[in-house]
Design a protein around this motif. Structure first.
Motif, PDB file in Angstrom:
ATOM      1  N   GLN A   1       0.824  -1.218   0.000  1.00 18.14           N
ATOM      2  CA  GLN A   1       0.000   0.000   0.000  1.00 18.14           C
ATOM      3  C   GLN A   1       0.856   1.265   0.000  1.00 18.14           C
TER       4      GLN A   1
ATOM      5  N   SER B   1       1.802   1.669  -3.592  1.00 22.96           N
ATOM      6  CA  SER B   1       0.666   2.147  -4.372  1.00 22.96           C
ATOM      7  C   SER B   1       0.442   3.643  -4.164  1.00 22.96           C
ATOM      8  N   ALA B   2       0.505   4.086  -2.892  1.00 19.42           N
ATOM      9  CA  ALA B   2       0.250   5.490  -2.578  1.00 19.42           C
ATOM     10  C   ALA B   2       1.391   6.395  -3.012  1.00 19.42           C
ATOM     11  N   ARG B   3       2.649   5.908  -2.878  1.00 13.52           N
ATOM     12  CA  ARG B   3       3.827   6.704  -3.205  1.00 13.52           C
ATOM     13  C   ARG B   3       4.835   5.833  -3.949  1.00 13.52           C
TER      14      ARG B   3
ATOM     15  N   VAL C   1      -6.153   5.216   2.666  1.00 11.01           N
ATOM     16  CA  VAL C   1      -4.839   5.117   2.027  1.00 11.01           C
ATOM     17  C   VAL C   1      -4.189   3.779   2.345  1.00 11.01           C
TER      18      VAL C   1
END
Length: 315
Positions: free
Chosen positions: A132, A135-137, A194
């Motif tokens: 995750q 995916s977010a950064r 997030v």
């Protein structure tokens, strides 16, 4: 027969803190004295990532053996460490009210997930958090780490004097940081939108023998049980059970009880964070059977949407 309650625990600072809180409350409810029984688990001894050393169950097996061998009367686990299948002869007699479910970023210079520069090194031992994060950064360098809470915090530059400080940030469970009094290290509580937490994150499980007959103990554990938390974690863990997911699978799940409606959200990610399936399902849930069915149904929806194609399941 013991004159008091022998409470089994791992020896880490976090485990001892959690267990002492539980032992004090159960002792009060049962009107019996308690003693802590330290049990060393394979997870405390072996090095390497969790997926390499056998998954979250490595923190649980020795405590369960201590229960079955009657070296202790109850054992306290972080619920997210508990395998989804029950142990023969044992029962989770109490799930106390849950702490904060969120993951926490502990970064240098008060940075947040949004303000960490590309190339920043962020440590975690969790495939779920790593996927995750990616995916977010996508520009972050996610580093696999092990160790207790203070060891991990020491990896963050400038956070602990004299510590390695070779990372820009680490991600840990907010609940553990709060229980240890380390809230000051948190620079951001990551919104579940997030980063969906692990099934059972922030909750504890108190396990005992099915045959436990010490007067007052089973009644005390039943009184300590928090039904909304139990329903939520039952649904979350049913997702993992149906997906046959091991600790190497990047899966998050979070359920919330609103009135008598349980709302469950789950995510399955590829390890690189590039593919993600996130679904939500709600249903009336007034008992554990209904909560488990909700989790099973959502897992089937995830599988139908292709979860097995993007994540390492069957682990």
């Amino acid at each position: 027969m013991s004159a008091g309650i022998r409470v089994g625990t791992r020896g880490s600072a976090l485990a001892m803190t959690q267990t002492t809180t539980v032992a004090e409350r159960v002792s009060e409810l049962a009107r019996l004295p308690y003693e802590l029984v330290r049990v060393r688990t394979e997870g405390d001894v072996l090095k390497g990532s969790l997926s390499q050393i056998g998954g979250t169950g490595v923190f649980v097996a020795a405590l369960r053996d201590a229960l079955l061998e009657e070296r202790c009367d109850v054992a306290v686990h972080s619920l997210k460490d508990l395998p989804t299948l029950p142990a023969p002869g044992l029962t989770v007699a109490s799930v106390p009210e849950r702490e904060d479910v969120r993951d926490a970023l502990c970064a240098r210079d008060s940075l947040t997930l949004a303000t960490l520069p590309d190339g920043a090194r962020v440590g975690t031992g969790s495939p779920r958090r790593a996927a995750q994060l990616r995916s977010a950064r996508p520009g972050l360098d996610v580093v696999d780490i092990r160790g207790n809470v203070d060891t991990r915090l020491g990896r963050v530059a400038g956070l602990v004097p004299g510590a390695p400080g070779d990372l820009d940030a680490v991600v840990l469970a907010a609940a553990g940081l709060r229980r240890l009094g380390r809230e000051a290290a948190i620079t951001e509580l990551i919104d579940p939108d997030v980063m969906l937490p692990a099934a059972g994150q922030g909750a504890l499980a108190i396990e005992c023998r099915e045959s436990e007959a010490t007067p007052g103990v089973r009644e005390a554990l039943a009184a300590y049980d928090h039904l909304p938390t139990r329903l939520a974690v039952t649904a979350e863990r049913a997702v993992l059970l149906q997906l046959e997911a091991g600790c190497a699978a990047p899966i998050g799940a979070l359920a919330r009880l609103q009135g008598n409606i349980l709302a469950l959200e789950a995510v399955v990610c590829s390890t690189d964070g590039r593919s993600m399936i996130r679904l939500t399902r709600s249903a009336p849930a007034t008992d554990a059977v209904a909560a488990a069915q909700l989790g099973l149904d959502l897992a089937e929806e995830l599988l139908a949407a292709g979860a097995a194609d993007i994540a390492p399941l069957n682990g």
